[in-house]
Each structure stands twice: as structure tokens, then as C-alpha cells.
Design an enzyme around this catalytic site. Structure first.
Site, PDB file in Angstrom:
ATOM      1  N   TYR A 280       0.551  -1.281  -0.030  1.00  0.00           N
ATOM      2  CA  TYR A 280      -0.006  -0.099  -0.044  1.00  0.00           C
ATOM      3  C   TYR A 280       0.653   1.278  -0.051  1.00  0.00           C
ATOM      4  O   TYR A 280       1.550   1.588   0.801  1.00  0.00           O
ATOM      5  CB  TYR A 280      -0.876  -0.162   1.257  1.00  0.00           C
ATOM      6  CG  TYR A 280      -2.146   0.865   1.070  1.00  0.00           C
ATOM      7  CD1 TYR A 280      -2.146   2.227   0.656  1.00  0.00           C
ATOM      8  CD2 TYR A 280      -3.405   0.018   1.311  1.00  0.00           C
ATOM      9  CE1 TYR A 280      -3.223   2.788   0.719  1.00  0.00           C
ATOM     10  CE2 TYR A 280      -4.631   0.961   1.005  1.00  0.00           C
ATOM     11  CZ  TYR A 280      -4.808   2.055   0.831  1.00  0.00           C
ATOM     12  OH  TYR A 280      -5.712   2.881   0.581  1.00  0.00           O
ATOM     13  N   TYR A 328      -1.415   4.879 -10.238  1.00  0.00           N
ATOM     14  CA  TYR A 328      -2.337   3.810 -10.916  1.00  0.00           C
ATOM     15  C   TYR A 328      -4.031   4.163 -10.508  1.00  0.00           C
ATOM     16  O   TYR A 328      -4.954   4.624 -11.470  1.00  0.00           O
ATOM     17  CB  TYR A 328      -2.245   2.458 -10.780  1.00  0.00           C
ATOM     18  CG  TYR A 328      -3.213   1.313 -10.675  1.00  0.00           C
ATOM     19  CD1 TYR A 328      -3.906   0.986 -11.894  1.00  0.00           C
ATOM     20  CD2 TYR A 328      -3.503   0.777  -9.472  1.00  0.00           C
ATOM     21  CE1 TYR A 328      -4.938  -0.060 -11.998  1.00  0.00           C
ATOM     22  CE2 TYR A 328      -4.792  -0.382  -9.733  1.00  0.00           C
ATOM     23  CZ  TYR A 328      -5.180  -0.806 -10.681  1.00  0.00           C
ATOM     24  OH  TYR A 328      -6.080  -1.783 -10.755  1.00  0.00           O
TER      25      TYR A 328
END
Ligand SMILES: [Zn+2]
Lengths: 382, 138
Positions: A280, A328
Site C-alpha cells: 500500500y 494507477y
């Protein structure tokens, strides 16, 4: 030890700026993931989701017309989905249900629902003792962690920027990435971007986009008869540490120490066994702290360790291969998309960004203000 | 109910656990909750001791007001009610506990880890006050 459960299907919803609704995106992701698995809604008897409403799993079950035998709506920010994998494995192994869908969807960019102050409920201690001082939530906490880290280990903002620069390199290889067409990012771009909360600039922070995803879990035995090669759940672990900005004594050591240790022990693996890591990246510092906590390198070593292209395409430690939350997609709680990318890498479907021969993948979620930490280890079926 | 911070956000009313801490701020006294059973100090105030679990032995001690910057950040983006740039810091009190606070400084970017601090107060309209910190003169 390991587990007898596998991920049989995985998919993204539409990403970016979609103009779609939360439930619409979520249902789209679920439909695509079931199709990927070769299953139908009628096969689903377990459901885990968060961030929809107060009754998140109940809401989605209703929307899908399901009456699940097992649900989970643990609210833990971005790491919730890695936690759901653990709970789903346990529920399937215990026989409470046979097919679990883990899903998420958010339209936060289209709906302009993200606030710099975050959401602090007035009955919590934080509302009395922290909010009055004006920290940006969650950014200022990560900023303090970064400042403390750079101070302790003598690192620079330029070294930290490598996390964002590498994420962009991966995004340039991923047609679905929000920044796919925007060209490379330089260290100077990152440190020269508008400052938000020192030492973090806008380029140290994840995107704000719409998006969602879903994965389908079932027993390994059943998954072997389905459309796609099974991706085995090898291990999992989690650790929950804080809601307040003062509860954790040392800002540079996170609960990923405990979550990673538990996951590797359950899988019978070590960090050296990991071929591809989806960690993450809410902020550049999140990755640095997590890599050290998971044991990929020693304390204070991460900035040197990631230098020289190691985490970029072609490097010997492929990290956040989709382009990550930084380049992204970051729909608020990004953890489900870590799982989707890990599954695709292990199935060899990633085209230009494919990590050759990837057999073991790590997905690590971090939620809140370094509040919740959950690690999942996945592997090909050998 | 809640109280507006001048040029800042809102401070909720105290609850039964935090009322003594906030009442002391009216006298410009900073309290730290301390457990008589095990000696543990904690902040923010709670209904039990996080070290030994006792719900009965918590009392209060007055802080000296001396602190050190554990970590800090300069907020550069405007939120409703706040005027950047300003310093948000984790302050380590001499008593050992961490407080979130502001370091009020002419040059916010010069505030750093390890700087020694002295307690100051930011009055609230209802008579309470927020503990804030300034760099101590050496
Ligand atoms: Zn005690």
C-alpha cells in the site's frame, strides 16, 4: 500450515473519473470477477465489503439479491480487504460458506467527496484532543512519520521521492493506470510539487480517483476445476495499532512488523521468497516504513535499498507493479486492488509489466493513519 | 455543543472522563492522568489505565509544561478555519506522554525534532484553553 483456500477470480471496475455510482462500480467489479472465475451470483454465499454505508455488506447483499451465510464489514480503511482474505479463508475452512466475494467501489473523484480534514467523529478523543490543532487527515500524520524517519536516519526528500518515481515507471506500462499517458516523473518533479504538509508534496501523496475491484475465494479443490488457474492463499496476518496521532510511541515502526511476521510464519516463507510485492502506497513514506517492517531490509536501510532502480520495472524487487495508489488508482480504500494485481501477476496476465516467473506475491494493506496493517501471501498452485 | 477555536476549528464539550482535564485549562493548568496502582501516565484521559487495566485508580498530576518535539509538520494547505503555514507537532512532555499540539513560532519551518518547548495557552471563548507550545529560550 498454510491454507486450503484459493482466489479463483479477480477484476477491476472502471477506474479514474467514471461518473458512476458507488454501488454501480461495485456491482460491475463483482460481475467481472465472477465471470473471470467462471462462477455466477448463485454460487456466492459469503460477502465482504466496506465503505458503502453503515450496513455495507448488508447493502451490497441486498443490491445483488443475495442472502449470504457469512458477511464481514470490518472497517479498517485500506487494509480491510487483506483482513477479509484472512476471515474468508477461516469461514471457508470452517464450512460456514463456500464462495466469498470481497469487493469495493468508490466514486470519490467524480463525487468530490474527499476532504483535507478527513472525517473525525465528535464523540472520539481525537475530536477533543487533536482536531483543534488542525492536522490534515491523514496526511499530517504520515508527514510527521516521514520527518521523524528522515531525521533519525539522515535520509533526504529526494531519496524518498524514488517511491513515486518508480510507481510512475510501472504505471507507464499499465494501460489501466490513471497516469499511464502522462509520461515519466522525475525526483525534481516530486520534491518541487506543491507542499501539502512538510516534508510531503502532492506528488508524495496517492491519487484521488474513482475505482473498485473484487476477488472471489473458494476452496483450492474447487478452484482447480474452475476457469482460471487458482492463486493459493499461503498466509495472512494483521495488527491494529492506533486511531490517535499520539498512541504509537515510535512513528518509524509500524504494525506491519507483527502482520508480516504472522503471515510469513503461517506460509512457511521468508521475505527472500517473495517474487512480487504489492505494498500500500498511500504516501511515499508508507512504502519505506512498510518494507522495513516486513523485513525486506533493515531499519533505516530502505532509502538506500530502493535506490538504483531496484523497485522499478526490470529491477530485482518488483514493487507496486500496477503503478500503485500513487500513479494507477486510489479510490479511497485501495487494498482490494493490491490483491487484484497480485493475482494477475501470479497468473501471468500483466503483459508489459509482467514479472517473469512470479510464483509468490505479497499484498500488504495499510489503513487510516498507519492504523491497521494486514499482510497476505499468495502463490501459484504447484 | 462545541466551542469555536479562534481562527481554528471546533472543540467539542468534555465528557465525564475528560471534564477534569478541561476544567484545569480554565486555570491554565495542564493535567496528565496517572494511575495510582501502577504509576502509568497516559494521554488523552481514559476511563481505565491502559497499562494495568484498573478502572479505579486513575488520578491527575500537574505537568511541568516542559516538552520536546518528537515529530512535527508544517501544514501548508488551508483547511476551513485554519491559516497556514502552522506547525502541528507530537510533543513529548517531561512526564513521558505524547500530546498533539501546535508549536507557535515566527519561523515554522525552523521547528524540528528535539527542539525544547514551553507550555503556552490559546484561550477558547467558553473560558477553557488549548495547550499549545512555544520554543523555549536557551
Ligand atoms: Zn495502572
Amino acid at each position: 500450515m498454510t491454507t486450503s483456500v484459493a482466489i479463483a477470480g479477480a477484476a477491476e471496475s472502471d477506474l479514474g473519473v467514471t461518473g458512476k455510482s458507488v454501488l454501480g462500480l461495485q456491482a460491475q467489479a463483482i460481475g467481472r470477477a465472477l465471470e473471470d472465475a467462471g462462477l455466477t451470483l448463485a454460487d456466492v454465499d459469503g460477502l465482504a465489503t466496506t465503505g458503502v454505508s453503515r450496513f455495507s455488506a448488508t447493502q451490497v447483499a441486498d443490491y445483488l439479491g443475495l442472502r449470504p451465510a457469512w458477511t464481514d464489514s470490518t472497517f479498517a480503511g485500506g487494509s480491510a480487504f487483506e483482513m477479509y482474505v484472512a476471515r474468508a479463508v477461516q469461514a471457508i475452512e470452517a464450512g460456514q460458506c463456500s464462495t466469498v466475494v470481497i469487493s469495493y467501489g468508490s466514486n470519490q473523484r467524480s463525487a468530490r467527496s474527499r476532504s483535507l480534514a478527513g472525517v473525525v467523529e465528535s464523540h472520539t478523543p481525537e475530536a477533543q484532543f487533536e482536531t483543534p490543532y488542525g492536522p490534515l487527515y491523514p496526511i499530517s500524520y504520515y508527514a510527521m512519520a516521514a520527518q521523524r524517519y528522515l531525521h533519525r536516519y539522515g535520509g533526504t526528500r529526494e531519496q524518498l521521492a524514488e517511491v513515486a518515481v518508480a510507481a510512475r515507471e510501472w504505471a507507464l506500462l499499465n494501460p489501466a493506470a490513471f497516469r499511464h499517458g502522462t509520461g515519466p516523473l522525475s525526483v525534481a518533479d516530486v520534491v518541487g510539487a506543491p507542499m501539502v504538509s512538510t516534508p510531503l508534496t502532492t506528488a508524495d501523496c496517492c491519487l484521488v480517483t474513482d475505482g473498485g475491484g473484487a476477488v472471489v475465494l473458494t476452496s483450492l479443490d474447487r478452484a482447480r476445476d474452475l476457469r482460471r488457474p487458482p492463486v493459493r492463499v499461503l498466509g495472512y496476518g494483521e495488527c491494529t495499532t492506533n486511531t490517535s496521532m499520539t498512541a504509537v510511541d515510535d512513528l518509524t515502526v509500524t504494525g506491519a512488523v507483527e502482520s508480516g511476521r504472522a503471515a510469513f510464519a503461517r506460509a512457511g516463507l521468508t521475505p527472500a521468497d517473495v517474487d512480487v510485492a504489492e505494498v500500500y502506497d498511500s504516501f511515499t513514506i508508507t512504502v519505506v516504513l512498510t518494507l522495513e517492517a516486513l523485513g525486506f531490509c533493515g531499519r533505516g536501510e530502505a532509502l538506500d535499498w530502493i535506490a538504483g532502480g531496484r523497485i522499478r520495472p526490470g529491477g530485482d524487487f518488483p514493487l507496486d507493479t500496477s503503478g500503485g495508489g500513487l500513479s494507477y488508482c486510489h479510490p479511497g480504500q485501495y487494498g482490494v486492488l493490491l490483491l487484484v494485481e497480485a493475482v494477475r501477476q501470479l497468473r501471468g496476465e500483466c503483459d508489459a509489466r509482467q514479472v517473469a516467473g512470479a510464483e509468490i506475491a505479497l499484498a500488504h494493506g495499510t489503513g487510516g493513519i498507519l492504523s491497521t496493517h494486514a499482510t497476505v501471501l499468495l502463490g501459484v498452485d504447484r | 455543543m462545541s466551542t469555536e477555536v479562534p481562527g481554528g476549528g471546533q472543540v467539542p464539550d468534555p465528557d465525564e472522563v475528560t471534564a477534569p482535564w478541561w476544567d484545569a485549562t480554565r486555570r491554565r493548568v495542564l493535567l496528565v492522568q496517572r494511575c495510582a496502582a501502577c504509576g502509568h501516565a497516559q494521554h488523552p484521559p481514559r476511563a481505565l489505565c491502559t497499562a494495568c487495566g484498573s478502572p479505579r485508580d486513575l488520578g491527575w498530576s500537574e505537568a511541568t509544561g516542559d516538552g520536546v518535539v518528537d515529530a512535527c509538520t508544517v501544514v501548508e494547505r488551508a483547511m476551513p478555519g485554519f491559516r497556514p503555514p502552522y506547525v502541528v507537532a507530537r510533543v513529548r512532555l517531561a512526564e513521558g506522554v505524547l500530546l498533539l499540539s501546535n508549536v507557535v513560532a515566527e519561523r515554522p519551518h525552523d521547528v524540528g525534532v528535539g527542539d525544547t518547548l514551553r507550555l503556552d495557552w490559546r484561550p477558547l471563548p467558553d473560558g477553557r484553553a488549548l495547550p499549545v507550545f512555544v520554543l523555549s529560550q536557551r
